[in-house]
Motif scaffolding. Structure first.
Motif, PDB file in Angstrom:
ATOM      1  N   PRO A 111       0.840  -1.193   0.000  1.00  0.00           N
ATOM      2  CA  PRO A 111       0.000   0.000   0.000  1.00  0.00           C
ATOM      3  C   PRO A 111       0.882   1.252   0.000  1.00  0.00           C
ATOM      4  CG  PRO A 111      -0.661  -1.538   1.732  1.00  0.00           C
ATOM      5  CD  PRO A 111       0.647  -2.026   1.196  1.00  0.00           C
ATOM      6  N   PHE A 112       0.368   2.348  -0.527  1.00  0.00           N
ATOM      7  CA  PHE A 112       1.172   3.555  -0.647  1.00  0.00           C
ATOM      8  C   PHE A 112       1.802   3.961   0.684  1.00  0.00           C
ATOM      9  CE2 PHE A 112       1.350   8.187  -0.060  1.00  0.00           C
ATOM     10  CZ  PHE A 112       2.397   8.454  -0.911  1.00  0.00           C
ATOM     11  N   LEU A 113       1.043   3.891   1.775  1.00  0.00           N
ATOM     12  CA  LEU A 113       1.575   4.333   3.061  1.00  0.00           C
ATOM     13  C   LEU A 113       2.702   3.447   3.573  1.00  0.00           C
ATOM     14  CD1 LEU A 113      -1.702   5.373   4.940  1.00  0.00           C
ATOM     15  CD2 LEU A 113      -0.012   6.856   3.824  1.00  0.00           C
ATOM     16  N   ASP A 114       2.834   2.259   2.999  1.00  0.00           N
ATOM     17  CA  ASP A 114       3.859   1.321   3.452  1.00  0.00           C
ATOM     18  C   ASP A 114       4.998   1.141   2.452  1.00  0.00           C
ATOM     19  OD1 ASP A 114       2.368   0.818   5.759  1.00  0.00           O
ATOM     20  OD2 ASP A 114       1.227  -0.788   4.776  1.00  0.00           O
ATOM     21  N   VAL A 115       4.977   1.868   1.342  1.00  0.00           N
ATOM     22  CA  VAL A 115       6.040   1.698   0.337  1.00  0.00           C
ATOM     23  C   VAL A 115       7.388   2.044   0.959  1.00  0.00           C
ATOM     24  CG1 VAL A 115       6.977   2.529  -1.846  1.00  0.00           C
ATOM     25  CG2 VAL A 115       4.520   2.155  -1.612  1.00  0.00           C
ATOM     26  N   SER A 116       8.332   1.114   0.842  1.00  0.00           N
ATOM     27  CA  SER A 116       9.669   1.353   1.382  1.00  0.00           C
ATOM     28  C   SER A 116      10.553   1.997   0.323  1.00  0.00           C
ATOM     29  CB  SER A 116      10.300   0.039   1.841  1.00  0.00           C
ATOM     30  OG  SER A 116      10.589  -0.797   0.733  1.00  0.00           O
ATOM     31  N   VAL A 117      11.496   2.788   0.774  1.00  0.00           N
ATOM     32  CA  VAL A 117      12.442   3.409  -0.143  1.00  0.00           C
ATOM     33  C   VAL A 117      13.214   2.335  -0.899  1.00  0.00           C
ATOM     34  CG1 VAL A 117      14.548   4.800  -0.275  1.00  0.00           C
ATOM     35  CG2 VAL A 117      12.643   5.537   1.169  1.00  0.00           C
ATOM     36  N   GLU A 118      13.546   1.252  -0.205  1.00  0.00           N
ATOM     37  CA  GLU A 118      14.332   0.173  -0.833  1.00  0.00           C
ATOM     38  C   GLU A 118      13.559  -0.443  -2.009  1.00  0.00           C
ATOM     39  OE1 GLU A 118      15.786   1.042   3.111  1.00  0.00           O
ATOM     40  OE2 GLU A 118      13.764   0.475   2.433  1.00  0.00           O
ATOM     41  N   ASN A 119      12.269  -0.740  -1.812  1.00  0.00           N
ATOM     42  CA  ASN A 119      11.492  -1.340  -2.900  1.00  0.00           C
ATOM     43  C   ASN A 119      11.222  -0.341  -4.012  1.00  0.00           C
ATOM     44  OD1 ASN A 119      11.335  -3.933  -1.898  1.00  0.00           O
ATOM     45  ND2 ASN A 119       9.450  -3.563  -0.761  1.00  0.00           N
ATOM     46  N   PHE A 120      10.981   0.919  -3.651  1.00  0.00           N
ATOM     47  CA  PHE A 120      10.780   1.948  -4.669  1.00  0.00           C
ATOM     48  C   PHE A 120      12.016   2.062  -5.554  1.00  0.00           C
ATOM     49  CE2 PHE A 120      10.478   6.180  -6.453  1.00  0.00           C
ATOM     50  CZ  PHE A 120       9.122   6.332  -6.715  1.00  0.00           C
ATOM     51  N   ASP A 121      13.179   2.110  -4.933  1.00  0.00           N
ATOM     52  CA  ASP A 121      14.426   2.217  -5.695  1.00  0.00           C
ATOM     53  C   ASP A 121      14.668   0.974  -6.551  1.00  0.00           C
ATOM     54  OD1 ASP A 121      14.840   4.699  -4.608  1.00  0.00           O
ATOM     55  OD2 ASP A 121      16.417   4.065  -3.211  1.00  0.00           O
ATOM     56  N   LEU A 122      14.334  -0.201  -6.015  1.00  0.00           N
ATOM     57  CA  LEU A 122      14.519  -1.443  -6.773  1.00  0.00           C
ATOM     58  C   LEU A 122      13.661  -1.439  -8.027  1.00  0.00           C
ATOM     59  CD1 LEU A 122      15.487  -4.382  -7.174  1.00  0.00           C
ATOM     60  CD2 LEU A 122      13.560  -5.086  -5.727  1.00  0.00           C
ATOM     61  N   LEU A 123      12.394  -1.070  -7.893  1.00  0.00           N
ATOM     62  CA  LEU A 123      11.498  -1.088  -9.052  1.00  0.00           C
ATOM     63  C   LEU A 123      11.925  -0.063 -10.098  1.00  0.00           C
ATOM     64  CD1 LEU A 123       9.894  -2.986  -7.249  1.00  0.00           C
ATOM     65  CD2 LEU A 123       7.800  -1.871  -8.041  1.00  0.00           C
ATOM     66  N   TYR A 124      12.378   1.101  -9.649  1.00  0.00           N
ATOM     67  CA  TYR A 124      12.869   2.084 -10.614  1.00  0.00           C
ATOM     68  C   TYR A 124      14.144   1.596 -11.292  1.00  0.00           C
ATOM     69  CZ  TYR A 124      10.198   6.291 -11.304  1.00  0.00           C
ATOM     70  OH  TYR A 124       9.258   7.178 -11.756  1.00  0.00           O
ATOM     71  N   ALA A 125      15.002   0.930 -10.551  1.00  0.00           N
ATOM     72  CA  ALA A 125      16.253   0.435 -11.128  1.00  0.00           C
ATOM     73  C   ALA A 125      15.989  -0.577 -12.241  1.00  0.00           C
ATOM     74  CB  ALA A 125      17.122  -0.186 -10.041  1.00  0.00           C
ATOM     75  N   VAL A 126      15.083  -1.514 -11.990  1.00  0.00           N
ATOM     76  CA  VAL A 126      14.821  -2.582 -12.962  1.00  0.00           C
ATOM     77  C   VAL A 126      13.872  -2.123 -14.059  1.00  0.00           C
ATOM     78  CG1 VAL A 126      13.874  -4.907 -13.277  1.00  0.00           C
ATOM     79  CG2 VAL A 126      15.268  -4.385 -11.253  1.00  0.00           C
ATOM     80  N   ASN A 127      12.793  -1.440 -13.684  1.00  0.00           N
ATOM     81  CA  ASN A 127      11.714  -1.132 -14.626  1.00  0.00           C
ATOM     82  C   ASN A 127      11.949   0.132 -15.450  1.00  0.00           C
ATOM     83  OD1 ASN A 127      10.535  -3.322 -13.396  1.00  0.00           O
ATOM     84  ND2 ASN A 127       8.948  -2.171 -12.345  1.00  0.00           N
ATOM     85  N   THR A 128      12.790   1.048 -14.958  1.00  0.00           N
ATOM     86  CA  THR A 128      12.977   2.329 -15.637  1.00  0.00           C
ATOM     87  C   THR A 128      14.439   2.578 -16.015  1.00  0.00           C
ATOM     88  OG1 THR A 128      11.187   3.148 -14.204  1.00  0.00           O
ATOM     89  CG2 THR A 128      12.359   4.769 -15.541  1.00  0.00           C
ATOM     90  N   ARG A 129      15.332   2.441 -15.047  1.00  0.00           N
ATOM     91  CA  ARG A 129      16.737   2.750 -15.323  1.00  0.00           C
ATOM     92  C   ARG A 129      17.387   1.724 -16.245  1.00  0.00           C
ATOM     93  NH1 ARG A 129      20.420   2.691 -10.231  1.00  0.00           N
ATOM     94  NH2 ARG A 129      20.452   0.454 -10.712  1.00  0.00           N
ATOM     95  N   ALA A 130      17.139   0.447 -16.021  1.00  0.00           N
ATOM     96  CA  ALA A 130      17.765  -0.584 -16.860  1.00  0.00           C
ATOM     97  C   ALA A 130      17.366  -0.450 -18.330  1.00  0.00           C
ATOM     98  CB  ALA A 130      17.431  -1.981 -16.331  1.00  0.00           C
ATOM     99  N   PRO A 131      16.084  -0.229 -18.663  1.00  0.00           N
ATOM    100  CA  PRO A 131      15.751   0.002 -20.073  1.00  0.00           C
ATOM    101  C   PRO A 131      16.495   1.189 -20.678  1.00  0.00           C
ATOM    102  CG  PRO A 131      13.761  -0.457 -18.823  1.00  0.00           C
ATOM    103  CD  PRO A 131      14.865  -0.332 -17.832  1.00  0.00           C
ATOM    104  N   MET A 132      16.676   2.248 -19.886  1.00  0.00           N
ATOM    105  CA  MET A 132      17.420   3.401 -20.381  1.00  0.00           C
ATOM    106  C   MET A 132      18.852   3.015 -20.727  1.00  0.00           C
ATOM    107  SD  MET A 132      18.647   6.865 -18.430  1.00  0.00           S
ATOM    108  CE  MET A 132      19.954   5.959 -17.608  1.00  0.00           C
ATOM    109  N   ILE A 133      19.507   2.295 -19.815  1.00  0.00           N
ATOM    110  CA  ILE A 133      20.907   1.942 -20.020  1.00  0.00           C
ATOM    111  C   ILE A 133      21.077   1.043 -21.246  1.00  0.00           C
ATOM    112  CG2 ILE A 133      22.849   0.649 -19.049  1.00  0.00           C
ATOM    113  CD1 ILE A 133      21.884   1.604 -16.266  1.00  0.00           C
ATOM    114  N   VAL A 134      20.260   0.013 -21.342  1.00  0.00           N
ATOM    115  CA  VAL A 134      20.385  -0.919 -22.473  1.00  0.00           C
ATOM    116  C   VAL A 134      20.084  -0.194 -23.785  1.00  0.00           C
ATOM    117  CG1 VAL A 134      19.591  -3.082 -23.477  1.00  0.00           C
ATOM    118  CG2 VAL A 134      19.788  -2.878 -20.995  1.00  0.00           C
TER     119      VAL A 134
END
Length: 241
Positions: free
Chosen positions: A88-111
């Motif tokens: 849930p939004f109120l429980d989103v951890s910084v660690e999981n937010f960063d992980l999802l951005y790393a895999v779902n957004t940053r990795a496509p950019m790099i490749v």
């Protein structure tokens, strides 16, 4: 659509939509360069289609860039790898937010950067498909970080399409609804939650990986030569319901 003699990079090729795309490309003549984290998935895919396997943790930026460079040269790129964590939004951890951005957004950019640099440097045309999600269009409970990461990928896709098309590289996004992959089972195993989602899909079912792969192959192909910057829902009508 014939991909004979073409080399195609597919990230997330070990499972789900990525695997279906890799298999479909291989059956239509392509040589697939498969990037994914699981060595076991790569081994089984290599046995099935004779791909070039490259194991990589796409959450690691440096490893992702090294894998992208190793995968070159390639005619086309499919950025399909993705991950999710349900909170849930109120429980989103910084660690999981960063992980999802790393895999779902940053990795496509790099490749995509390394793929496009190689194509532009050779004066060669190409095509990129970024696999997003209907979660980029709507707010789905417990998917705050996932929705944000896919919306970020959409913004990236639009800029890529504007900047790369004049250089000969088309870029499009595909937005599946719930697709019957291992990740979807994790996210939609609650029957009540799944029923609510199904009730909003006019065709009355979730997607199969091949449903999405067919659209990806079309967008890569010369038949889609005038398609650029598209955000293509493959959702059975979910976004119009």
């Amino acid at each position: 659509m014939d991909f004979t003699g073409k080399h195609v990079i597919v990230t997330g090729a070990g499972k789900g939509i990525g695997r279906a795309t890799a298999v479909m490309l291989a059956r239509r003549g392509a040589k697939v360069v498969a990037l994914t984290r699981s060595a076991a998935d790569l081994e089984s895919l290599e046995k099935e289609i004779g791909c070039v396997p490259i194991p990589v943790d796409l959450a690691d930026a440096a490893a992702t860039r090294a894998a992208a460079l190793k995968a070159l040269p390639a005619d086309y790129l499919v950025n399909c790898a993705g991950t999710t964590e349900l909170e849930p939004f109120l429980d989103v951890s910084v660690e999981n937010f960063d992980l999802l951005y790393a895999v779902n957004t940053r990795a496509p950019m790099i490749v995509a950067q390394e793929y496009a640099r190689d194509r532009v440097g050779k004066g060669a045309k190409g095509a990129i498909v970024n696999v997003s999600s209907v979660a980029a269009f709507v707010g789905i409970p417990d998917h705050a970080a996932y929705c944000a990461s896919k919306s970020g990928l959409d913004g990236l896709t639009r800029v890529m399409a504007r900047e790369l098309a004049p250089k000969g590289i088309r870029v499009n996004g595909v937005h599946p609804t719930v697709t019957l992959t291992p990740m979807a089972v994790k996210a939609w195993s609650d029957p009540d939650k799944a029923a609510g989602m199904l009730g909003r899909i006019p065709v009355g079912r979730f997607a199969d990986p091949d449903d999405i792969a067919e659209v990806i192959l079309f967008l890569l192909s010369d038949e889609a030569a005038m398609v650029n910057g598209l955000s293509m829902p493959v959702d059975g009508g979910y976004t119009i319901a």
